[in-house]
Design a protein around this motif. Structure first.
Motif, PDB file in Angstrom:
ATOM      1  N   ASN A  56       0.872  -1.168   0.000  1.00  0.00           N
ATOM      2  CA  ASN A  56       0.000   0.000   0.000  1.00  0.00           C
ATOM      3  C   ASN A  56       0.912   1.222   0.000  1.00  0.00           C
ATOM      4  OD1 ASN A  56      -1.795   2.043   0.440  1.00  0.00           O
ATOM      5  ND2 ASN A  56      -2.784   1.098   2.198  1.00  0.00           N
ATOM      6  N   MET A  57       0.784   2.054  -0.999  1.00  0.00           N
ATOM      7  CA  MET A  57       1.704   3.182  -1.150  1.00  0.00           C
ATOM      8  C   MET A  57       1.541   4.224  -0.047  1.00  0.00           C
ATOM      9  SD  MET A  57       3.490   2.216  -3.656  1.00  0.00           S
ATOM     10  CE  MET A  57       4.409   3.586  -4.290  1.00  0.00           C
ATOM     11  N   LYS A  58       0.470   4.136   0.711  1.00  0.00           N
ATOM     12  CA  LYS A  58       0.266   5.072   1.823  1.00  0.00           C
ATOM     13  C   LYS A  58       0.996   4.612   3.083  1.00  0.00           C
ATOM     14  CE  LYS A  58      -4.219   6.410   0.038  1.00  0.00           C
ATOM     15  NZ  LYS A  58      -5.666   6.325   0.197  1.00  0.00           N
ATOM     16  N   VAL A 130       1.221  -1.366 -10.583  1.00  0.00           N
ATOM     17  CA  VAL A 130       1.145  -0.668  -9.294  1.00  0.00           C
ATOM     18  C   VAL A 130      -0.136   0.155  -9.235  1.00  0.00           C
ATOM     19  CG1 VAL A 130       2.248   1.040  -7.814  1.00  0.00           C
ATOM     20  CG2 VAL A 130       3.642  -0.605  -9.052  1.00  0.00           C
ATOM     21  N   GLN A 133      -3.135  -2.097  -8.751  1.00  0.00           N
ATOM     22  CA  GLN A 133      -3.250  -2.576  -7.371  1.00  0.00           C
ATOM     23  C   GLN A 133      -3.690  -1.452  -6.442  1.00  0.00           C
ATOM     24  OE1 GLN A 133      -0.175  -5.172  -6.135  1.00  0.00           O
ATOM     25  NE2 GLN A 133      -0.672  -4.996  -3.986  1.00  0.00           N
ATOM     26  N   GLU A 134      -3.219  -0.234  -6.674  1.00  0.00           N
ATOM     27  CA  GLU A 134      -3.637   0.903  -5.853  1.00  0.00           C
ATOM     28  C   GLU A 134      -5.135   1.145  -5.991  1.00  0.00           C
ATOM     29  OE1 GLU A 134      -2.235   3.101  -3.517  1.00  0.00           O
ATOM     30  OE2 GLU A 134      -0.883   1.395  -3.517  1.00  0.00           O
ATOM     31  N   ARG A 135      -5.639   1.065  -7.213  1.00  0.00           N
ATOM     32  CA  ARG A 135      -7.088   1.242  -7.417  1.00  0.00           C
ATOM     33  C   ARG A 135      -7.867   0.161  -6.692  1.00  0.00           C
ATOM     34  NH1 ARG A 135      -6.593   1.262 -13.246  1.00  0.00           N
ATOM     35  NH2 ARG A 135      -5.175   2.949 -13.558  1.00  0.00           N
ATOM     36  N   GLN A 138      -7.908   1.007  -3.064  1.00  0.00           N
ATOM     37  CA  GLN A 138      -8.817   2.112  -2.788  1.00  0.00           C
ATOM     38  C   GLN A 138     -10.267   1.647  -2.818  1.00  0.00           C
ATOM     39  OE1 GLN A 138      -7.805   5.076  -5.686  1.00  0.00           O
ATOM     40  NE2 GLN A 138      -6.039   5.814  -4.525  1.00  0.00           N
TER      41      GLN A 138
END
Length: 143
Positions: A56-58, A130, A133-135, A138
């Motif tokens: 998770n980029m966050k 990436v 996967q982020e979508r 979310q």
């Protein structure tokens, strides 16, 4: 005894040469060999680390851990001579890096030009994974 061993060895080598020659003369040999090589290339393309679970980029710590892990895997694979997979892992690391331009400048000075160009070619293939996967992450957060 030595003469018998020499004769047996000569017969064995002759046997190997005969059947290798016979195999290469087979009209289907080249076609089968091309098909097998083509299938192996497709298997390698399918088995690329496309199933990598990007963090998770966050989550800064997870991203840092993933980055370090991918760089380490890349170094190990390069040392083993597996340039293709090493470049894939390195591309994963560059993709999650918070300063990719600076990292690419360092890598350009560090790696041979052929490895660096391969890395540059792989980056456009990794980035959409990436984002995808982020979508997905979310959408899971929304639910």
């Amino acid at each position: 005894m030595a003469i018998a061993a020499g004769v047996c060895g000569t017969l064995f080598v002759g046997y190997c040469i005969y059947f290798d020659h016979k195999r290469h003369k087979d009209p289907e040999f080249k076609r089968k060999l091309r098909e097998r090589r083509h299938a192996n290339k497709q298997d390698k393309a399918v088995n690329r680390p496309s199933t990598v679970d990007f963090p998770n980029m966050k989550d800064y710590q997870a991203v840092q851990k993933f980055f370090a892990q991918e760089v380490q895997l890349s170094d190990e694979l390069l040392a083993a001579g597996d340039v293709e997979n090493a470049v894939d892992h390195l591309a994963n690391a560059v993709t999650v890096c918070d300063q990719p331009n600076e990292l690419l400048q360092v890598l350009q000075q560090t790696f041979p030009p052929n490895v660096f160009h391969l890395l540059i070619q792989r980056l456009p293939l990794i980035a959409p994974r990436v984002l995808k996967q982020e979508r997905r992450l979310q959408e899971e957060d929304v639910e």
